[in-house]
Scaffold this motif. Structure first.
Motif, PDB file in Angstrom:
ATOM      1  N   LEU A  59      81.893  41.953  34.025  1.00 16.11           N
ATOM      2  CA  LEU A  59      80.759  41.118  34.440  1.00 16.11           C
ATOM      3  C   LEU A  59      79.778  41.908  35.304  1.00 16.11           C
ATOM      4  N   ASP A  60      80.312  42.735  36.178  1.00 15.53           N
ATOM      5  CA  ASP A  60      79.445  43.566  37.013  1.00 15.53           C
ATOM      6  C   ASP A  60      78.567  44.460  36.141  1.00 15.53           C
ATOM      7  N   THR A  61      79.166  45.076  35.143  1.00 15.80           N
ATOM      8  CA  THR A  61      78.406  45.928  34.218  1.00 15.80           C
ATOM      9  C   THR A  61      77.373  45.100  33.461  1.00 15.80           C
ATOM     10  N   ARG A  62      77.774  43.930  32.977  1.00 16.01           N
ATOM     11  CA  ARG A  62      76.828  43.067  32.258  1.00 16.01           C
ATOM     12  C   ARG A  62      75.662  42.656  33.153  1.00 16.01           C
ATOM     13  N   GLY A  63      75.951  42.373  34.406  1.00 14.89           N
ATOM     14  CA  GLY A  63      74.885  42.017  35.341  1.00 14.89           C
ATOM     15  C   GLY A  63      73.892  43.156  35.507  1.00 14.89           C
ATOM     16  N   ASN A  71      65.934  40.658  32.582  1.00 15.32           N
ATOM     17  CA  ASN A  71      66.304  39.338  32.105  1.00 15.32           C
ATOM     18  C   ASN A  71      66.606  38.478  33.329  1.00 15.32           C
ATOM     19  N   LYS A  72      65.614  37.796  33.856  1.00 11.92           N
ATOM     20  CA  LYS A  72      65.664  37.184  35.183  1.00 11.92           C
ATOM     21  C   LYS A  72      66.838  36.230  35.437  1.00 11.92           C
ATOM     22  N   GLU A  73      67.088  35.288  34.575  1.00  6.36           N
ATOM     23  CA  GLU A  73      68.094  34.266  34.859  1.00  6.36           C
ATOM     24  C   GLU A  73      69.519  34.709  34.536  1.00  6.36           C
ATOM     25  N   LYS A  74      69.674  35.476  33.497  1.00  2.92           N
ATOM     26  CA  LYS A  74      71.012  35.859  33.042  1.00  2.92           C
ATOM     27  C   LYS A  74      71.800  36.668  34.081  1.00  2.92           C
ATOM     28  N   PRO A  75      71.207  37.708  34.690  1.00  2.00           N
ATOM     29  CA  PRO A  75      72.029  38.464  35.656  1.00  2.00           C
ATOM     30  C   PRO A  75      72.430  37.648  36.880  1.00  2.00           C
ATOM     31  N   ILE A  76      71.591  36.724  37.287  1.00  2.00           N
ATOM     32  CA  ILE A  76      71.947  35.892  38.443  1.00  2.00           C
ATOM     33  C   ILE A  76      73.157  35.026  38.091  1.00  2.00           C
ATOM     34  N   LYS A  77      73.159  34.435  36.899  1.00  2.00           N
ATOM     35  CA  LYS A  77      74.316  33.639  36.461  1.00  2.00           C
ATOM     36  C   LYS A  77      75.563  34.501  36.370  1.00  2.00           C
ATOM     37  N   ILE A  78      75.408  35.708  35.855  1.00  2.00           N
ATOM     38  CA  ILE A  78      76.551  36.613  35.732  1.00  2.00           C
ATOM     39  C   ILE A  78      77.115  36.958  37.104  1.00  2.00           C
ATOM     40  N   PHE A  79      76.236  37.312  38.048  1.00  2.39           N
ATOM     41  CA  PHE A  79      76.729  37.679  39.382  1.00  2.39           C
ATOM     42  C   PHE A  79      77.253  36.473  40.155  1.00  2.39           C
ATOM     43  N   GLU A  80      76.751  35.282  39.884  1.00  4.96           N
ATOM     44  CA  GLU A  80      77.331  34.078  40.486  1.00  4.96           C
ATOM     45  C   GLU A  80      78.768  33.916  40.008  1.00  4.96           C
ATOM     46  N   ASN A 102      75.820  44.886  44.231  1.00  2.00           N
ATOM     47  CA  ASN A 102      75.107  44.801  42.957  1.00  2.00           C
ATOM     48  C   ASN A 102      74.460  43.428  42.789  1.00  2.00           C
ATOM     49  N   ALA A 103      75.170  42.393  43.209  1.00  2.00           N
ATOM     50  CA  ALA A 103      74.615  41.034  43.164  1.00  2.00           C
ATOM     51  C   ALA A 103      73.402  40.931  44.095  1.00  2.00           C
ATOM     52  N   LYS A 104      73.506  41.566  45.258  1.00  2.00           N
ATOM     53  CA  LYS A 104      72.396  41.548  46.219  1.00  2.00           C
ATOM     54  C   LYS A 104      71.162  42.233  45.633  1.00  2.00           C
ATOM     55  N   LYS A 105      71.372  43.342  44.965  1.00  2.00           N
ATOM     56  CA  LYS A 105      70.257  44.043  44.312  1.00  2.00           C
ATOM     57  C   LYS A 105      69.566  43.097  43.324  1.00  2.00           C
ATOM     58  N   CYS A 106      70.369  42.376  42.567  1.00  2.00           N
ATOM     59  CA  CYS A 106      69.845  41.414  41.600  1.00  2.00           C
ATOM     60  C   CYS A 106      69.019  40.334  42.310  1.00  2.00           C
ATOM     61  N   ALA A 107      69.569  39.771  43.369  1.00  2.00           N
ATOM     62  CA  ALA A 107      68.871  38.711  44.120  1.00  2.00           C
ATOM     63  C   ALA A 107      67.556  39.228  44.696  1.00  2.00           C
ATOM     64  N   GLU A 108      67.560  40.463  45.177  1.00  2.00           N
ATOM     65  CA  GLU A 108      66.336  41.043  45.751  1.00  2.00           C
ATOM     66  C   GLU A 108      65.291  41.332  44.675  1.00  2.00           C
ATOM     67  N   PHE A 115      70.285  32.696  46.444  1.00  2.00           N
ATOM     68  CA  PHE A 115      71.406  33.509  45.960  1.00  2.00           C
ATOM     69  C   PHE A 115      71.739  34.605  46.971  1.00  2.00           C
ATOM     70  N   LEU A 116      70.731  35.174  47.576  1.00  4.17           N
ATOM     71  CA  LEU A 116      70.932  36.207  48.595  1.00  4.17           C
ATOM     72  C   LEU A 116      71.756  35.657  49.763  1.00  4.17           C
ATOM     73  N   GLU A 117      71.459  34.438  50.186  1.00  2.00           N
ATOM     74  CA  GLU A 117      72.224  33.805  51.266  1.00  2.00           C
ATOM     75  C   GLU A 117      73.682  33.599  50.870  1.00  2.00           C
ATOM     76  N   LYS A 118      73.897  33.181  49.628  1.00  2.00           N
ATOM     77  CA  LYS A 118      75.268  32.979  49.131  1.00  2.00           C
ATOM     78  C   LYS A 118      76.052  34.289  49.145  1.00  2.00           C
ATOM     79  N   ILE A 119      75.382  35.366  48.782  1.00  2.00           N
ATOM     80  CA  ILE A 119      76.021  36.690  48.774  1.00  2.00           C
ATOM     81  C   ILE A 119      76.401  37.103  50.191  1.00  2.00           C
TER      82      ILE A 119
END
Length: 127
Positions: A59-63, A71-80, A102-108, A115-119
């Motif tokens: 999942l990390d790689t897919r994100g 692909n704006k929405e897909k990586p956020i769902k993957i990292f969630e 990696n999730a934080k990079k996506c959120a930024e 999402f950043l707060e959740k991370i």
């Protein structure tokens, strides 16, 4: 590809997962995103079916692939999904922080403050 063929003929799920996951990451590193996504999707499907903790790595790689594809929405769902699975699988702190970074990079990149707060909350719980 040879390792994948051999693992399939011997019905060795772990070797197959490791090979597909490694190929996905390697193709991602080379910038061959479509091929990377192909291997990552196959690996994710198999990991999910077998309940294998490799799911997080895949999942990390897919994100990361989907970030590069802008692909704006897909990586956020993957990292969630990655964040939620951190509670399911026992992994070391360093690896968990890498996934969260990696999730934080996506959120930024996609300017998703919620999402950043959740991370950040998850990171505090881990540390």
């Amino acid at each position: 590809d040879m390792a994948i063929k051999l693992a399939k003929t011997r019905n060795n799920t772990q070797v197959l997962l490791t090979s597909m996951s490694s190929l996905a990451e390697a193709y991602y590193q080379k910038g061959e995103l479509e091929t990377a996504e192909k291997y990552a999707k196959e690996a994710y499907k198999l990991a999910k079916e077998t309940g294998n903790p490799t799911t997080l790595d895949i999942l990390d790689t897919r994100g990361k692939i989907n970030i590069e594809q802008n692909n704006k929405e897909k990586p956020i769902k993957i990292f969630e999904n990655v964040i939620n699975l951190l509670d399911v699988y026992s992994i070391n702190t360093t690896t968990a922080i890498t996934y969260l970074d990696n999730a934080k990079k996506c959120a930024e990149i996609f300017d998703n403050k919620e999402f950043l707060e959740k991370i950040e909350e998850k990171k505090k719980k881990i540390l």
